[in-house]
Design a protein around this motif. Structure first.
Motif, PDB file in Angstrom:
ATOM      1  N   LYS A   1      28.052 -24.833  19.626  1.00  0.00           N
ATOM      2  CA  LYS A   1      26.858 -23.979  19.559  1.00  0.00           C
ATOM      3  C   LYS A   1      26.446 -23.726  18.106  1.00  0.00           C
ATOM      4  O   LYS A   1      27.218 -23.949  17.173  1.00  0.00           O
ATOM      5  CB  LYS A   1      27.123 -22.661  20.272  1.00  0.00           C
ATOM      6  N   GLY A   2      25.210 -23.263  17.943  1.00  0.00           N
ATOM      7  CA  GLY A   2      24.695 -23.007  16.603  1.00  0.00           C
ATOM      8  C   GLY A   2      24.445 -24.268  15.801  1.00  0.00           C
ATOM      9  O   GLY A   2      24.471 -24.247  14.571  1.00  0.00           O
ATOM     10  N   PHE A   3      24.158 -25.372  16.491  1.00  0.00           N
ATOM     11  CA  PHE A   3      23.924 -26.665  15.832  1.00  0.00           C
ATOM     12  C   PHE A   3      22.491 -26.708  15.316  1.00  0.00           C
ATOM     13  O   PHE A   3      21.560 -26.329  16.012  1.00  0.00           O
ATOM     14  CB  PHE A   3      24.164 -27.779  16.841  1.00  0.00           C
ATOM     15  N   PHE A   4      22.327 -27.198  14.078  1.00  0.00           N
ATOM     16  CA  PHE A   4      20.994 -27.239  13.475  1.00  0.00           C
ATOM     17  C   PHE A   4      20.779 -28.559  12.758  1.00  0.00           C
ATOM     18  O   PHE A   4      21.586 -28.956  11.910  1.00  0.00           O
ATOM     19  CB  PHE A   4      20.823 -26.084  12.484  1.00  0.00           C
ATOM     20  N   ILE A   5      19.710 -29.261  13.113  1.00  0.00           N
ATOM     21  CA  ILE A   5      19.285 -30.472  12.419  1.00  0.00           C
ATOM     22  C   ILE A   5      17.983 -30.153  11.706  1.00  0.00           C
ATOM     23  O   ILE A   5      16.972 -29.866  12.352  1.00  0.00           O
ATOM     24  CB  ILE A   5      19.080 -31.651  13.388  1.00  0.00           C
TER      25      ILE A   5
END
Length: 233
Positions: free
Chosen positions: A85-89
């Motif tokens: 969770k909290g993945f950002f691209i």
């Protein structure tokens, strides 16, 4: 896990992915903009669906959703990849994440990052990124090794071996140039503040050359003085 528990966990994961936009991109201006205008968020949403289907052996449908996501966002995430969770691209165009890649919580990738494999065998062949890792634009991480938590990978680096926790890696091939505990709240996004080992080496050589030059001048001075004294006598 029951359906209600799964739905609650999935919702918490999506919320963490959404909140990551506001935590790590100062350009975002509104909630609606985050929902409509962030391809990285669209890609991870579609991946969550594709991964759910992949784990239930609906692999063709999962691959098709992944393919549509790639067409719409320019980001290719294999549905088999495990992402916390909290993945950002950020920006996202050209990002590739392989089938056996594993990504922890609160990881940030910039555009043109590749989490790739170096084997044709049907085994673990892609990297594992632990929590709070930041990977700079254009970096390639290739192979089934671990990048430790809180580490930063410099832009355009090519990493082919394990990275200890709390490390900074730059270069081709990537080398650990800094390793210390990072005491920050959340993710350390200062991936532009990285040491330059080549520059440091050149500066060290310049310093040594200057010291040698001073020593040579001093020796010449000592050698010339007796001759001058002799001539004066």
């Amino acid at each position: 896990m029951g359906l209600a528990s799964w739905f609650k966990e999935a919702w918490e994961t999506v919320k963490a992915d959404y909140n990551a936009i506001f935590e790590r991109d100062p350009a975002v201006r509104s909630k609606l903009e985050a929902v409509l205008c962030y391809p990285g968020f669209h890609a991870i949403l579609m991946h969550r669906v594709a991964h759910f289907l992949w784990n239930r052996n609906l692999k063709l449908m999962a691959r098709f959703i992944s393919h549509i996501s790639r067409f719409l966002t320019g980001i290719e995430i294999h549905p088999g990849a495990k992402i916390g969770k909290g993945f950002f691209i950020d920006h996202g165009m050209g990002v590739v994440i392989g089938e056996t890649a594993e990504i922890g919580d609160n990881v940030t990738l910039y555009h043109q990052v590749t989490l790739g494999g170096v084997s044709l065998k049907k085994e673990k062949r892609h990297p594992t990124l632990k929590s709070n890792v930041v990977v700079g634009a254009g970096a390639k991480i290739l192979g089934p090794f671990v990048v430790g938590e809180n580490s930063k990978i410099g832009a355009n680096s090519v990493v082919v071996k394990e990275v200890p926790p709390n490390s900074t890696v730059v270069g081709i091939p990537g080398k650990v140039v800094k390793k210390k505990k990072i005491n920050v709240m959340g993710v350390d996004l200062d991936h532009h503040l990285l040491p330059d080992p080549v520059l440091e080496a050149i500066q060290a050589m310049q310093k040594e050359i200057e010291e040698l030059r001073r020593e040579v001048e001093l020796l010449k001075s000592h050698a010339d003085n007796p001759l001058k004294e002799g001539r004066g006598g």
